[in-house]
Scaffold this active site. Structure first.
Site, PDB file in Angstrom:
ATOM      1  N   PRO A   2       5.334   7.024 -17.191  1.00 58.30           N
ATOM      2  CG  PRO A   2       4.339   7.033 -19.302  1.00 58.30           C
ATOM      3  CD  PRO A   2       4.033   6.959 -17.859  1.00 58.30           C
ATOM      4  CD  GLU A   3       8.258  11.648 -14.866  1.00 59.01           C
ATOM      5  OE1 GLU A   3       9.001  12.564 -15.227  1.00 59.01           O
ATOM      6  OE2 GLU A   3       7.288  11.825 -14.136  1.00 59.01           O
TER       7      GLU A   3
END
Length: 270
Positions: A2-3
DNA sequence: ATGTGACCCTGGATGC
DNA sequence: TGCATCCAGGGTCACA
């Protein structure tokens, strides 16, 4: 994984699928992620309507009537829609049941967070001191120049400091610096205005491209496919130590900054 | 205030 | 096959 882009894609998927829907029931299987999850929370959530899904940095804000779920996916977290008959696996910590749509939180490393807030979430300590959103008009070379003035730390960890700019993780910091031709070890306060003039659009471009890529990969966000995005195939430097630079052919180098790996082209980035 | 490193946790890859 | 070690896209905290 998750960016900022994946969090944003997740937010859009949630908004598209269950905004306005009633959270019939929540199942919380894990006593604590990064922070303890209160025992009675599941019962407290039941019956509330999801009013909106927002994002601040890498935090998801799920506005329910009467409160807000603050979700962070940490290093290994994901939120996916599954069907009600999908058996939970080892690291499936929470289910949010909206009729035949079940939003399932998975996070093997448990660096993520799940908090219930009744006050304004933007005033919460985790959110209040976050830095600027990189995809806003306010994020300009002039702003960055002013912010980094006098700072001696390297430009790459500076970009990753969420107190300055949110959402730029280890991959996108490296990719953006490559795009702008800046050595990741350069002192933040010494990078010229001209170079910051390339860096800011590089960051915006990189994040937006990843959102598009994640969006195409997770188009069936509501399905059960947990496949990864394809944007890693577009990485110019990240995880490419020893491989030829796509611009000049020189071998990509790896080094450590803080506890994180940094990849860069020693010829293109000076 | 600023910069640095330890630490949180599990799993996969690698080496002996 | 087993075991030790290192690494991973996040962030917080203590300390110099």
């Amino acid at each position: 994984m998750p960016e900022l882009p994946e969090v944003e894609v997740t937010r859009r998927g949630i908004a598209r699928t269950v905004e306005g829907a009633r959270l019939e029931r929540a199942i919380l299987r894990t006593p604590a992620l990064r922070y303890p999850i209160p025992a009675g929370l599941a019962r407290q959530l039941a019956g509330r309507t999801l009013v909106a899904a927002r994002r601040r940095g890498k935090y998801l804000l799920l506005d329910l009537d009467g409160g807000h779920l603050l979700v962070h996916l940490g290093m290994s977290g994901s939120l996916r829609f599954v069907t009600p008959d999908t058996a939970p696996q080892k690291h499936d910590h929470a289910d949010f049941i909206f009729g035949d749509r079940v939003l399932r939180l998975t996070d093997p490393r448990r660096f993520g967070a799940l908090l219930w807030l009744e006050a304004d979430p933007l005033q919460h300590p985790l959110i209040a001191k976050l830095g600027i959103e990189p995809l806003t008009r306010e994020f300009t070379p002039a702003w960055l120049h002013q912010t980094l003035k006098g700072r001696s730390l390297a430009i790459k960890p500076a970009l990753m400091d969420s107190g300055l700019v949110v959402g730029v993780g280890n991959i996108y910091a490296a990719e953006s610096l490559f795009d702008a031709g800046i050595d990741p070890r350069a002192r933040a306060g010494s990078v010229s205005a001209a170079r910051l003039g390339r860096l800011v659009p590089a960051i915006k471009k990189t994040l937006q491209a990843a959102i598009r890529a994640g969006g195409s990969t997770l188009r069936d966000f509501c399905g059960t496919d947990g496949g990864m995005g394809d944007f890693q195939t577009r990485h110019q430097v990240y995880d490419r130590a020893g491989a030829p630079c796509m611009k000049c052919g020189a071998p990509i180098k790896a080094l450590r900054q803080g506890q994180r790996s940094t990849y860069f082209c020693p010829r293109c980035q000076r």
